[in-house]
Each structure stands twice: as structure tokens, then as C-alpha cells.
Design an enzyme around this catalytic site. Structure first.
Site, short mmCIF file in Angstrom:
data_model
loop_
_atom_site.label_atom_id
_atom_site.label_comp_id
_atom_site.label_asym_id
_atom_site.label_seq_id
_atom_site.Cartn_x
_atom_site.Cartn_y
_atom_site.Cartn_z
N GLU A 37 0.84 -1.21 0.00
CA GLU A 37 0.00 0.00 0.00
C GLU A 37 0.87 1.26 0.00
OE1 GLU A 37 -3.29 0.48 -0.31
OE2 GLU A 37 -3.34 -1.65 -0.74
N CYS A 195 -13.15 3.83 -14.05
CA CYS A 195 -13.55 5.22 -13.83
C CYS A 195 -12.30 6.10 -13.86
CB CYS A 195 -14.30 5.35 -12.50
SG CYS A 195 -15.21 6.89 -12.40
N CYS A 202 -17.64 4.00 -19.02
CA CYS A 202 -18.95 3.83 -18.35
C CYS A 202 -19.71 2.62 -18.89
CB CYS A 202 -19.77 5.10 -18.51
SG CYS A 202 -18.97 6.54 -17.77
S1 SF4 Z 1 -20.59 4.88 -14.73
FE1 SF4 Z 1 -18.83 5.97 -15.49
S2 SF4 Z 1 -18.66 7.78 -14.23
FE2 SF4 Z 1 -20.03 6.38 -13.19
S3 SF4 Z 1 -18.73 5.29 -11.76
FE3 SF4 Z 1 -18.85 4.06 -13.62
S4 SF4 Z 1 -17.12 4.68 -14.89
FE4 SF4 Z 1 -17.39 6.23 -13.27
#
Ligand code: SF4
Length: 369
Positions: A37, A195, A202
Site C-alpha cells: 500500500e 472510472c 462507463c
Molecule cells: S458509470 Fe462511469 S462515471 Fe459512473 S462510476 Fe462508472 S465509470 Fe465512473
């Protein structure tokens, strides 16, 4: 369609698509998890994969690390950067041995009291090793959660960070503590792999079904950006003295500030100060040989390094430079050195060995000051 809970989606996704097989995932030993870590803070996994086994081979447990000289720890850390981590690591090992009998505390609140262990790292160790239902909130997870929750408060304010911690804690699978290691790893993996700061994936995200940032059509808008700190620049003049036997003069840096605690060529803020030291300290004459400068980029600082070099320096430790001494290559190789200084010294040692291997008549004349 009813969505499964946030935590179960994270856990299921991690099992299916998250990272596995990393060396530190093979153990619930808090020493190994803690070490990974700390190394992974501000450092890419690919780099840590090179350093982690080497470090563990030399320091297989917290006792061996606590007993080691700090110079050896810094030497093995050389190249990973952010050397305050290595100093804290060493201090932390000593505290674990002296205060906790060589065993890491088993809850996040106690772990957080140890040197160099922040709230998120404490939560990571406690959840991985002891299944404590506490959330992590490192930089990647902040991004993931602010987007998923649509949390648009300014994270440069402590009260907003506290509020995000509280929201993060409500998402933890409290009913199933045994899934904590996979949940924590899942948050880390989603933050790093899906993300991402730019162009989050997404369509592949298990949290897209109720993600507010995704629904807004502008997921990259979160988290709220802080004003970028203006970059600064600074020049350091480095006094590079070499003895005929190949030893180099190195000085330990002060514990605080740039390269704290590492060994470095003696550094000066001006060329005049450097030459004054060379002339007064060793009776050298002339201007020295100015090497090509290099710009070393630190987090908010461009550091221009300008070495000035003299060879054929008479032996003897300089009394007026605190913490300075001569080191042969076999000695400085094991010290903690700033990465650009190590590269310079290695290049110099290599060209020196080529030079010594050349027939005498083909060797270039040594620069005499
Ligand atoms: S949907 Fe997109 S913006 Fe939302 S947490 Fe998942 S990757 Fe991130």
C-alpha cells in the site's frame, strides 16, 4: 429492473474482471499488505512489481526492516521517489516492534496512529487483513464515488472530504465482512481501470445503472477540480568532486525538504557559493568543468540541476560540509540517492571503467583544474 446493492456489484465485478495474481494479493499478512500500500501511493503497479519482491527479499518481516540502517532502506527505495514514504516506513516498522511487540494493530483506528499510515491506507490494511468493514478513499476511489454519487462539493475543504468519507462508509457491505478484501480491491480496480480521470469506460462499469455523473452525460466534470498550483522553478548547483580512486564526495541532505535524508552531490543555490566552497575547502583553482544541466520535474517544481566538476582532488574529508564524505562506487550504489544523481554517477563510473580498459596511449588526458 432492481439493481443489486452497490457493494455486491463491486464485489461481483471484481471477481469477474478485477485484478488478481498481484504478489501482495496472495497474502493477508499485514506487513506485506502495508508495504504494498505504501509503495503503491503515487507509483504505478508496474513499477511496484519491480521493487516489491526486492524489498521483501531483503526485509522479509517487520523486525528486519526495523533493525536495518535507514541508508539501506533508502537505497532499496531509490527510484521510487517520494522518499518521505521510505523514512516513514522505517519509523513505522520501529514503532510496530517497540510498541506493539512486532505485530500490526488489527483495526483501522489503531493502524492510523502509526507513522506514514493515513486513513485510507489504514482502512485498506484493516479490510484486507482483518475484514474490518471500513471504506478506503484514496484518490481513485474519490473520483469513482464523487461521480457515482454526484457529489459535487469542493474537496479542497476538509468538511466536504469528511462528508464524502461518511457517504463512502454507508456503502460498505457491513453484513458480509468476509467480502471486504474483494470489495476494497474492487473499488481500487474500478478507480484505476474503469472510472479513469479521462474518458471513463462507463459502458463497462457495473455502477453505471445508478451513476449520477454518467446520467448527466458529463462524467468527467467530477470530482470538482481544485485550482492547479502554479509550477515553480529552481536551480541547484552541484559540486561534483572525484578522487583519483573513483570516490565521489556526497553529502546527506537535511531530513526536510527536497530529497530529505538522501545522499547527494553537495548542492548550492548559486555558482559563486559552489566555487567558494571548492576554493576554500580544497584549495582548488579554476572554474571547474560545467556538465550539461538536467531538469528534474518534481510535483510542483522544475528543478534545474547544474553540476560543476573537478577531478584529481586531494583526499581528506571536508570539515566544513556537514554530513559529507567520500564514497567509492561499491558504497554509493547501496545508498539512497536521488534518481538523477544516481544516473550521473553510474554514467561516470561506466565511462571511467571504459577509460581504464583502454590502452594507455589512447586514454584522454585527465582534466586538471
Ligand atoms: S458509470 Fe462511469 S462515471 Fe459512473 S462510476 Fe462508472 S465509470 Fe465512473
Amino acid at each position: 429492473m432492481t439493481l443489486a446493492s452497490f457493494a455486491s456489484r463491486v464485489v461481483e465485478w471484481q471477481q469477474r474482471e478485477g485484478r488478481s495474481g498481484l504478489p501482495w494479493q496472495q497474502s493477508a499478512d499485514p506487513y506485506r499488505v502495508w508495504l504494498s500500500e505504501i509503495m503503491l501511493q503515487q507509483t504505478q503497479v508496474a513499477t511496484v512489481l519491480r521493487y516489491y519482491p526486492r524489498f521483501l527479499a531483503r526485509f522479509p518481516d517487520v523486525q528486519s526492516l526495523a533493525e536495518a540502517p535507514i541508508d539501506e532502506v533508502l537505497g532499496l527505495w531509490s527510484g521510487l521517489g517520494y522518499y518521505s514514504r521510505a523514512r516513514s516506513l522505517h519509523r513505522c516498522a520501529q514503532v510496530v516492534c517497540a510498541v506493539h511487540g512486532g505485530r500490526f494493530p488489527t483495526c483501522a483506528a489503531e493502524l492510523e496512529r502509526l507513522p506514514g499510515i493515513g486513513r485510507s491506507t489504514a482502512a485498506a490494511i484493516a479490510s484486507f487483513c482483518f475484514h474490518e468493514p471500513v471504506s478506503i478513499l484514496d484518490g481513485n476511489v474519490r473520483r469513482l464515488l464523487t461521480r457515482h454519487l454526484g457529489f459535487d462539493a469542493d474537496l479542497s475543504k476538509a468538511r466536504n472530504v469528511d462528508a464524502l468519507w461518511q457517504r463512502a462508509q454507508t456503502l460498505v457491505p457491513i453484513e458480509e465482512p468476509t467480502s471486504m478484501p474483494r470489495y476494497t480491491q474492487g473499488l481500487m480496480d474500478l478507480g484505476a481501470m474503469i472510472c479513469t480521470p479521462r474518458r471513463p469506460r462507463c459502458a463497462a462499469c457495473p455502477l453505471a445503472g445508478d451513476c449520477r455523473a454518467y446520467a448527466s452525460g458529463e462524467p468527467e466534470r467530477l470530482p470538482m477540480r481544485r485550482l492547479a498550483l502554479a509550477r515553480q522553478s529552481r536551480q541547484l548547483w552541484l559540486l561534483w568532486l572525484e578522487r583519483p580512486d573513483g570516490a565521489t564526495l556526497l553529502q546527506r541532505r537535511p531530513a526536510r525538504g527536497i530529497w530529505g535524508g538522501l545522499h547527494c552531490l553537495p548542492a548550492f543555490d548559486s555558482l559563486d557559493a559552489l566555487r567558494d566552497a571548492a576554493h576554500r575547502g580544497w584549495g582548488l583553482t579554476g572554474a571547474g568543468q560545467t556538465e550539461s544541466p538536467r531538469v528534474h520535474r518534481l510535483t510542483h517544481l522544475d528543478l534545474t540541476l547544474q553540476p560543476v566538476r573537478w577531478c584529481l582532488v586531494p583526499p581528506g574529508a571536508p570539515q566544513f560540509l556537514d554530513g559529507a564524505d567520500w564514497y567509492l562506487p561499491a558504497q554509493w550504489e547501496r545508498l539512497g540517492l536521488p534518481a538523477p544523481i544516481r544516473v550521473w554517477l553510474q554514467d561516470s563510473a561506466r565511462s571511467r571503467s571504459v577509460d581504464l580498459a583502454m590502452p594507455h596511449e589512447r586514454r584522454p588526458a585527465a582534466a586538471i583544474p
